[in-house]
Structure formats: structure tokens, C-alpha cells
Design an enzyme around this catalytic site. Sequence first.
Site, short mmCIF file in Angstrom:
data_model
loop_
_atom_site.label_atom_id
_atom_site.label_comp_id
_atom_site.label_asym_id
_atom_site.label_seq_id
_atom_site.Cartn_x
_atom_site.Cartn_y
_atom_site.Cartn_z
N THR A 280 0.84 -1.08 -0.07
CA THR A 280 0.06 -0.04 0.03
C THR A 280 1.00 1.18 -0.02
O THR A 280 2.09 1.35 0.74
CB THR A 280 -1.07 0.12 1.14
OG1 THR A 280 -0.16 -0.05 2.43
CG2 THR A 280 -1.85 -1.03 1.19
N SER B 245 5.61 -1.02 -1.35
CA SER B 245 5.25 -0.31 -2.71
C SER B 245 6.14 0.55 -3.19
O SER B 245 7.14 1.10 -2.58
CB SER B 245 3.95 0.66 -2.46
OG SER B 245 3.72 1.39 -3.47
N GLN C 243 6.92 -4.47 -4.65
CA GLN C 243 5.96 -3.84 -5.80
C GLN C 243 6.47 -3.02 -6.75
O GLN C 243 7.20 -1.96 -6.49
CB GLN C 243 4.51 -3.55 -5.04
CG GLN C 243 3.53 -3.34 -6.04
CD GLN C 243 3.66 -1.84 -6.45
OE1 GLN C 243 4.15 -0.82 -5.81
NE2 GLN C 243 3.47 -1.70 -7.85
N TYR D 183 6.04 -0.70 -10.26
CA TYR D 183 5.40 -0.32 -11.42
C TYR D 183 6.62 0.00 -12.60
O TYR D 183 7.64 0.33 -12.23
CB TYR D 183 4.82 1.24 -11.01
CG TYR D 183 3.64 1.08 -10.34
CD1 TYR D 183 2.32 0.37 -10.71
CD2 TYR D 183 3.32 1.69 -8.93
CE1 TYR D 183 1.46 0.34 -9.87
CE2 TYR D 183 2.27 1.40 -8.03
CZ TYR D 183 1.43 1.05 -8.63
OH TYR D 183 0.08 1.06 -7.83
N THR E 172 3.13 -5.23 -10.78
CA THR E 172 1.54 -4.66 -11.00
C THR E 172 1.21 -4.67 -12.50
O THR E 172 1.79 -3.92 -13.17
CB THR E 172 1.39 -3.40 -10.38
OG1 THR E 172 1.42 -3.68 -8.89
CG2 THR E 172 -0.15 -3.04 -10.50
N LYS F 192 1.10 -9.51 -10.27
CA LYS F 192 -0.10 -8.84 -9.42
C LYS F 192 -1.19 -7.94 -10.09
O LYS F 192 -0.96 -7.24 -10.89
CB LYS F 192 0.55 -7.95 -8.41
CG LYS F 192 -0.36 -7.16 -7.65
CD LYS F 192 0.18 -6.28 -6.49
CE LYS F 192 -0.52 -5.56 -5.52
NZ LYS F 192 -1.58 -4.83 -6.07
N HIS G 253 -6.67 -4.71 -7.04
CA HIS G 253 -5.90 -3.69 -6.54
C HIS G 253 -6.81 -2.87 -5.53
O HIS G 253 -7.05 -1.67 -5.48
CB HIS G 253 -5.76 -2.57 -7.99
CG HIS G 253 -4.66 -1.68 -7.68
ND1 HIS G 253 -3.48 -1.79 -8.49
CD2 HIS G 253 -4.40 -0.63 -6.90
CE1 HIS G 253 -2.53 -0.81 -8.32
NE2 HIS G 253 -3.12 -0.08 -7.31
N GLY H 35 -7.72 -8.63 -1.35
CA GLY H 35 -8.75 -7.88 -1.66
C GLY H 35 -9.81 -8.41 -0.66
O GLY H 35 -10.43 -9.40 -0.96
#
Length: 367
Positions: free
Chosen positions: A79, A107, A129, A131, A157, A233, A257, A290
Amino acid sequence: MEKHVSVKDIEEAALSILPKSARDYYKSGATDEQTLAENRLAFQRLRIRPKSLVGVSHCDLRTKVLGYDVSMPVGISPTAMQRMAHPEGELANARAAQAENTIFTLSTIATSSIEEVAEAAPDAIKWFQLYIYNDREVTKNLVVRAEKAGFKAIALTVDTPLFGIRRADVRNKFTLPPHLRFANFEGVLSTKIRSTEGGSGLNKYVENLFDKSLTWDDVKWLKSITTLPIIAKGILRGDDALKAVQAGCSGILVSNHGARQLDGVPSTIEALPEIVEAVRNYNVEVYLDGGVTTGTDVYKALALGAKMVFVGRPALWGLTVGGQAGVQRMLNIFRTELEYTFQIAGTPTIADITRDMVRHESTYSKL
């Protein structure tokens, strides 16, 4: 904190403490928030079918994830911007995971850096994680740093060519408080989030930074720059899970997400069986996040084939109410609820939890 006997208690306490902008950022979903509600409601439509008199004199929650021993099948999802919840942010969260011997995922857009987290929780099993940015050097630098700092996997992700419409952030003109920064970056990439001319500052931040042209071929590029296992992910379809495996991923994280990307997609527990079935003949692990708020939620995901379950918001709520101790309290509520569920359901170990332990409510309505 002893008065908090459920994750819901911790959530309610946290929501009463957080400033409006941070609270709305953490809790909101995309547009009408239908999927946000479904992530939780779908668990309630599944029924556990307990076995009687099987002998449950021992109970063992331990499992292995990508070869690493964890104390229970509940880890912490990535997060963003955790120092909005607590001054120690990601550091306290990672320390909690370390203390409870489970996985912490950092993150990309964290308010504590890869190196700070590694120093704060050197013995935690840490995932990063990722991007993928338009600037591949920026991306490569993050991956190299995570590997050097002892992180054990890259959670790529795959559901975010851009961030979804979160109306609360638009209304609040959400920006990162001025005393905080995106700690994994230098210069404009670390501070651009602090301002917005209108709408969500986070959406403006990623507008020209995230690579929208990504394909599964880019996973092969990622594999060429790291020896770490890659987890896809954000998968919600069986055919995408297969593509992830074929591209070289070692894990699939079934995730929408936190219902923050596209409203009207399936809840993750609904999507899970199709994905487990699609990769059944491959050596790949499947995880879920989730809407998970109770030990029985975790149990239902295990029965439907998840190897591990991750929680994002519950960790933020724990962080808000008590820093590291709050996150540990949250994890221990899950641990206790899981221990009770394992024993009362007559499945003392994870290996005992077979698909027939859970049925959808619709199978009972036909009786």
C-alpha cells in the site's frame, strides 16, 4: 489496543483517527465502489463445510512461499504512502511482518525507501511491488536496489496502465502532505505528488510516468535484469494467468488492486478458482488479496486454491492505531481466528484444506 478484538474494530478506530484526505485515499475504491463492496460480500456467499471428530490435537498454520517458511498464510500487501498513517510508516509495518514471521511487500510509491525498510527489518521476508515507468533506467534502478537490499521477489503490478478514478481523491484534490516524499526517488519524482492543479494529484503524477504500452514481452525484459522471482499482481482471468506463467512468472497474485482500478470487475475470491484451474499443471504459486478481513475469509481462499493471502488495508488500519504493535495486533487477530477455524472445521494443517471444504451458497438454495 486489547479492546480491538476484530479487524473491523481496528478499521473503525483507524477511520476515526485519520485526517480526511488520507482516510479517503486509503479506503476508497473506483467510481461507484461496487467491486469494493463485492470484495467482502463474495466471501459471505461461501459456506465452510466442517468435518467432525477428525482429531485436532495439533494445529499448524505454517506454510512455504517461494521456498521461504512463513508462520501463517497471511502476509502484507503493498500500500502506498504509509507515513500518512503513522510517522514510521513502512518501517513499522515491515518490523511487524518480521516479528510475526510473514511477508511484507513494499510499494514503489512508498514514503520510506527500499534501503530504509531493509535496515529496519533485515530479517523480514520482503517483496518489492514494481510499477514499470516509461524511463526504463528508473525502473531498472529500483529492481537492482531491491535485489541488493535483500528483497526476495518482485511483485509486478499488471493492472495499472494508469490509476483508476477514485472520486474521493478527485473531490479532495488529493496530494501527499508536504513533509512527506516518495522515498524511492530523487528530485521531481519524489515531490511531484505534493501539488495538483485539480483532481487527484496521484493520477496526475502517473499520467506521464507509467508505461501504458506494456505487454507480456516486458516481463521477459524484467527477467533479464533480475534473478528474483516475479509475481504477476492484478490477474483476474485464467488466460492472463497462463500468459504470466509463459512469460516466466513464478507467482500469480489474484488482485483487483483493492477494487481501486476498474469498478464492476469480479471480486478476487470469485476470480480465484478460474485462475487456480488455468495454472494447475504448472509449477506456479497462486495468491489472493482484496476484501480479506477475517480468518474465515483466509480459510475460504485457501480452500479454493490460494497458497497465501495478503491484506493491505487491515495493515494500514493497524498502523494508524498503534504503529508496529497495531499491525502485529491485526496479524495476531488473523492468526487466532485461523487457528480456531482450522480446528473447528476439522482441518488441522493447510494440507487438510481441500476444495470440498467450501461451497457456494447457491448449491444449498437448490435443496
